[in-house]
Design a protein around this motif. Structure first.
Motif, PDB file in Angstrom:
ATOM      1  N   VAL A 176       0.983  -1.145  -0.157  1.00 36.94           N
ATOM      2  CA  VAL A 176       0.220   0.001   0.094  1.00 36.94           C
ATOM      3  C   VAL A 176       0.851   1.286  -0.100  1.00 36.94           C
ATOM      4  O   VAL A 176       1.645   1.356   0.875  1.00 36.94           O
ATOM      5  N   ALA A 177       0.760   2.212  -1.085  1.00 31.65           N
ATOM      6  CA  ALA A 177       1.474   3.338  -1.088  1.00 31.65           C
ATOM      7  C   ALA A 177       1.006   4.229  -0.298  1.00 31.65           C
ATOM      8  O   ALA A 177      -0.351   4.385  -0.230  1.00 31.65           O
ATOM      9  N   PRO A 178       1.646   5.063   0.231  1.00 33.27           N
ATOM     10  CA  PRO A 178       1.085   6.454   1.152  1.00 33.27           C
ATOM     11  C   PRO A 178       0.208   7.293   0.131  1.00 33.27           C
ATOM     12  O   PRO A 178       0.601   7.643  -0.995  1.00 33.27           O
ATOM     13  N   ARG A 179      -0.883   7.620   0.737  1.00 34.29           N
ATOM     14  CA  ARG A 179      -1.717   8.701   0.127  1.00 34.29           C
ATOM     15  C   ARG A 179      -2.347   9.621   1.168  1.00 34.29           C
ATOM     16  O   ARG A 179      -2.957   8.960   2.160  1.00 34.29           O
ATOM     17  N   ARG A 180      -2.207  10.859   1.195  1.00 34.27           N
ATOM     18  CA  ARG A 180      -2.679  11.650   2.124  1.00 34.27           C
ATOM     19  C   ARG A 180      -4.288  11.286   2.784  1.00 34.27           C
ATOM     20  O   ARG A 180      -5.031  11.183   1.652  1.00 34.27           O
ATOM     21  N   GLY A 181      -4.585  11.110   3.707  1.00 29.20           N
ATOM     22  CA  GLY A 181      -5.875  11.151   4.344  1.00 29.20           C
ATOM     23  C   GLY A 181      -6.402   9.565   4.038  1.00 29.20           C
ATOM     24  O   GLY A 181      -7.559   9.342   4.869  1.00 29.20           O
ATOM     25  N   MET A 182      -5.442   8.587   3.662  1.00 28.33           N
ATOM     26  CA  MET A 182      -6.094   7.395   3.503  1.00 28.33           C
ATOM     27  C   MET A 182      -5.857   6.549   4.651  1.00 28.33           C
ATOM     28  O   MET A 182      -4.814   6.498   5.384  1.00 28.33           O
ATOM     29  N   LEU A 183      -6.753   5.869   5.215  1.00 25.08           N
ATOM     30  CA  LEU A 183      -6.779   5.092   6.206  1.00 25.08           C
ATOM     31  C   LEU A 183      -6.461   3.491   6.096  1.00 25.08           C
ATOM     32  O   LEU A 183      -7.373   3.005   5.106  1.00 25.08           O
ATOM     33  N   LEU A 184      -5.649   2.686   6.723  1.00 21.58           N
ATOM     34  CA  LEU A 184      -5.100   1.427   6.415  1.00 21.58           C
ATOM     35  C   LEU A 184      -5.578   0.430   7.598  1.00 21.58           C
ATOM     36  O   LEU A 184      -5.082   1.163   8.737  1.00 21.58           O
ATOM     37  N   THR A 185      -6.325  -0.448   7.501  1.00 19.90           N
ATOM     38  CA  THR A 185      -6.738  -1.014   8.757  1.00 19.90           C
ATOM     39  C   THR A 185      -6.535  -2.674   8.583  1.00 19.90           C
ATOM     40  O   THR A 185      -6.841  -3.118   7.624  1.00 19.90           O
ATOM     41  N   TRP A 186      -6.094  -3.494   9.776  1.00 17.09           N
ATOM     42  CA  TRP A 186      -5.933  -4.928   9.393  1.00 17.09           C
ATOM     43  C   TRP A 186      -6.065  -5.641  10.662  1.00 17.09           C
ATOM     44  O   TRP A 186      -5.629  -5.178  11.757  1.00 17.09           O
ATOM     45  N   ASN A 187      -6.613  -7.061  10.793  1.00 20.16           N
ATOM     46  CA  ASN A 187      -6.620  -7.814  11.854  1.00 20.16           C
ATOM     47  C   ASN A 187      -5.342  -8.467  11.997  1.00 20.16           C
ATOM     48  O   ASN A 187      -4.897  -9.181  10.980  1.00 20.16           O
ATOM     49  N   ASN A 188      -4.713  -8.481  13.218  1.00 18.69           N
ATOM     50  CA  ASN A 188      -3.569  -9.219  13.490  1.00 18.69           C
ATOM     51  C   ASN A 188      -3.518 -10.580  13.778  1.00 18.69           C
ATOM     52  O   ASN A 188      -2.646 -11.336  13.739  1.00 18.69           O
ATOM     53  N   MET A 189      -4.765 -10.893  13.904  1.00 20.01           N
ATOM     54  CA  MET A 189      -5.217 -12.309  14.374  1.00 20.01           C
ATOM     55  C   MET A 189      -5.719 -13.267  13.076  1.00 20.01           C
ATOM     56  O   MET A 189      -6.226 -12.491  12.037  1.00 20.01           O
ATOM     57  N   ASN A 190      -5.672 -14.577  13.257  1.00 20.41           N
ATOM     58  CA  ASN A 190      -6.285 -15.270  12.398  1.00 20.41           C
ATOM     59  C   ASN A 190      -7.720 -15.589  12.774  1.00 20.41           C
ATOM     60  O   ASN A 190      -8.335 -14.881  13.669  1.00 20.41           O
ATOM     61  N   PRO A 191      -8.653 -16.102  12.060  1.00 14.66           N
ATOM     62  CA  PRO A 191     -10.092 -16.495  12.193  1.00 14.66           C
ATOM     63  C   PRO A 191     -10.254 -16.858  13.442  1.00 14.66           C
ATOM     64  O   PRO A 191     -11.180 -16.811  14.279  1.00 14.66           O
ATOM     65  N   ASP A 192      -9.341 -17.878  14.063  1.00 16.24           N
ATOM     66  CA  ASP A 192      -9.485 -18.555  15.388  1.00 16.24           C
ATOM     67  C   ASP A 192      -9.104 -17.801  16.552  1.00 16.24           C
ATOM     68  O   ASP A 192      -9.346 -18.319  17.495  1.00 16.24           O
ATOM     69  N   GLY A 193      -8.489 -16.545  16.079  1.00 16.67           N
ATOM     70  CA  GLY A 193      -8.118 -15.623  17.339  1.00 16.67           C
ATOM     71  C   GLY A 193      -6.600 -15.784  17.540  1.00 16.67           C
ATOM     72  O   GLY A 193      -6.101 -14.992  18.661  1.00 16.67           O
ATOM     73  N   SER A 194      -5.878 -16.857  16.842  1.00 12.52           N
ATOM     74  CA  SER A 194      -4.488 -16.930  17.204  1.00 12.52           C
ATOM     75  C   SER A 194      -3.612 -15.863  16.311  1.00 12.52           C
ATOM     76  O   SER A 194      -4.250 -15.359  15.291  1.00 12.52           O
TER      77      SER A 194
END
Length: 227
Positions: A176-194
């Motif tokens: 993901v290249a920087p772009r002013r004002g853009m939000l990036l979000t992700w889940n650090n966990m697997n579907p089982d919560g690990s």
């Protein structure tokens, strides 16, 4: 942020439920775009903050920056070479954005660490790492009682960067290249919560210009009470 070590692999029902709730919320939000990866759950919102708010946060970072630090038992001097700024959570202009990100994800504000600003000059970077905590490191007992594991990460790019500075997930196949004002979000966990090993990511070196971002990490439990 934490250095790249072996992952604690225990699943967690609480983290699984958090992941499911946030994913459902973001899937239903027309502003959010799911990024194409089979190995990590990540989204972006292209125009989350306007130019004036980005400029305001940049000024705060410039006024209060310090060398970035890293939670690890190993030498980290070459892992994270940027500068950081712990934003003043109670400041009205910070609180509005801070709580707005929590509302976007549908996670209680008290489960979120204070938003942190980062500044990268030419050549500065953050080598591959995970945002979740590693339970074999000496810091883990303190993190466990101050909110527990990190679940979701949210990052907002505050400026366009002339060249370089992308956020790269080599295992998940995302860049993901920087772009002013853009939000990036992700889940650090697997579907089982690990913890999800495929969320390994890097702040690639800036090769021209300066890069500014703010980052917010969410815990599985209340962080404010134990901070």
């Amino acid at each position: 942020m934490t250095a790249n070590l072996g992952s604690p692999v225990q699943p967690s029902q609480l983290r699984r439920l958090i992941g499911e709730r946030v994913k459902a919320r973001l899937d239903a939000d027309p502003r959010m775009e799911r990024l194409p990866s089979d190995l990590a759950v990540a989204y972006r919102c292209r125009d989350y903050l306007d130019a004036s708010r980005c400029a305001q946060l940049i000024a705060m970072i410039d006024a209060n920056r310090r060398p970035s630090t890293l939670l690890t038992d190993r030498d980290s001097s070459e892992v994270r070479t940027s500068e950081s700024c712990d934003m003043q959570r109670a400041a009205p202009e910070v609180r509005e954005i801070d709580e707005g990100i929590a509302a976007l994800l549908g996670i209680a504000p008290e489960n979120a660490e204070t938003m942190q600003g980062q500044r990268y000059e030419v050549g500065q970077l953050f080598r591959p790492h995970h945002d979740y905590f590693h339970d074999r490191e000496s810091y883990w007992p303190a993190m466990k009682i101050s909110g527990g594991q990190r679940t979701w990460t949210a990052m907002v790019y505050l400026n366009d960067v002339e060249e370089g500075g992308a956020t790269w997930f080599p295992q998940a196949g995302l860049r993901v290249a920087p772009r002013r004002g853009m939000l990036l979000t992700w889940n650090n966990m697997n579907p089982d919560g690990s913890p999800n090993l495929a969320t390994l990511h890097e702040g690639s070196p800036v090769t021209e210009g300066v890069k500014y971002i703010v980052t917010k990490w969410f815990r599985e439990g209340p962080w404010i009470a134990g901070c």
